[in-house]
Design a protein around this motif. Structure first.
Motif, short mmCIF file in Angstrom:
data_model
loop_
_atom_site.label_atom_id
_atom_site.label_comp_id
_atom_site.label_asym_id
_atom_site.label_seq_id
_atom_site.Cartn_x
_atom_site.Cartn_y
_atom_site.Cartn_z
N TYR A 81 0.81 -1.22 0.00
CA TYR A 81 0.00 0.00 0.00
C TYR A 81 0.85 1.27 0.00
CZ TYR A 81 -3.78 -3.23 0.96
OH TYR A 81 -4.67 -4.27 0.89
N ASP A 122 -12.00 1.12 5.99
CA ASP A 122 -11.78 -0.24 5.51
C ASP A 122 -11.58 -1.19 6.69
OD1 ASP A 122 -9.96 -2.53 4.29
OD2 ASP A 122 -10.82 -1.47 2.57
N GLY A 152 -7.09 6.81 1.92
CA GLY A 152 -6.91 5.70 0.96
C GLY A 152 -6.71 6.19 -0.44
N TYR A 161 -7.33 1.78 -0.45
CA TYR A 161 -6.62 0.53 -0.21
C TYR A 161 -6.54 -0.22 -1.53
CZ TYR A 161 -6.66 0.74 4.92
OH TYR A 161 -6.43 1.07 6.23
N LEU A 213 -1.10 5.02 0.43
CA LEU A 213 -2.03 5.12 1.56
C LEU A 213 -1.35 5.99 2.61
CD1 LEU A 213 -4.72 3.86 2.81
CD2 LEU A 213 -3.17 2.30 3.98
#
Length: 192
Positions: A19, A43, A146, A148, A154
């Motif tokens: 990420y 998330d 985000g 994700y 991220l």
């Protein structure tokens, strides 16, 4: 046996490159004493991401149902998670949270109580304000920005601790303090 350090290492090895996690404001995080860490919730991966980016071990409330699944029920308590009954006042979870904060631990909380469906910050629940007022701990806002998605950046942004001393002095309501916390999270989202 506490699995938090091992879990943090394993998740870090996967999540940081996947990420492309960037941490902002880590130096804002208190190095000692109780901390109520309040983040937005976008998330299911938010708890492990906060766990690996926070400079100190984090204790998280997790919905009670997770503690009834065969594998998770033995792992969750060993990675600093404790159960909370959603949709009702859970005295055990409240007591546990206050005990952790007063013992100088970090408790991670997602004040919205559930994930945002549209990536917009939702309304915070009064529990965050309650713990802020009663916990005698620093309150640190956190923004997770985000998406994700693999190899997309991220961001995890830690804000400066929120001074709520004037709210404590005038015995402000939990709802009012929650609004202050949510406003600080929104500022971090807007600035990044």
């Amino acid at each position: 046996m506490n699995l938090y350090p091992l879990g943090k290492s394993l998740v870090s090895i996967i999540f940081y490159p996947l990420y492309r996690i960037k941490i902002i404001g880590k130096n804002n995080f208190p190095t000692e004493g109780g901390v109520l860490l309040c983040a937005n919730h976008i998330d299911n991966l938010d708890p492990p991401v906060v766990g690996i980016t926070c400079p100190r071990p984090v204790h998280f409330m997790a919905k009670e149902e997770l503690f009834h699944t065969p594998i998770l029920k033995s792992i969750l308590p060993r990675v600093n998670a404790f159960p909370v009954k959603r949709g009702m006042s859970d005295r055990d979870a409240f007591r546990n949270t206050l005990k952790l904060l007063k013992a100088g631990k970090v408790v991670g909380l997602f004040p919205e109580g559930t994930r945002s469906k549209n990536n917009e910050l939702g309304k915070g629940l009064a529990g965050a304000g309650f713990f802020a007022l009663k916990g005698e701990a620093a309150i640190v806002p956190c923004a997770i920005i985000g998406p994700y998605k693999a190899f997309k950046k991220l961001k995890v942004v830690y804000g400066k601790p929120i001074d709520i001393s004037s709210y404590r002095e005038r015995r402000a309501s939990s709802e009012e303090v929650t609004e202050v916390i949510m406003a600080e999270i929104q500022k971090l989202l807007d600035a990044n």
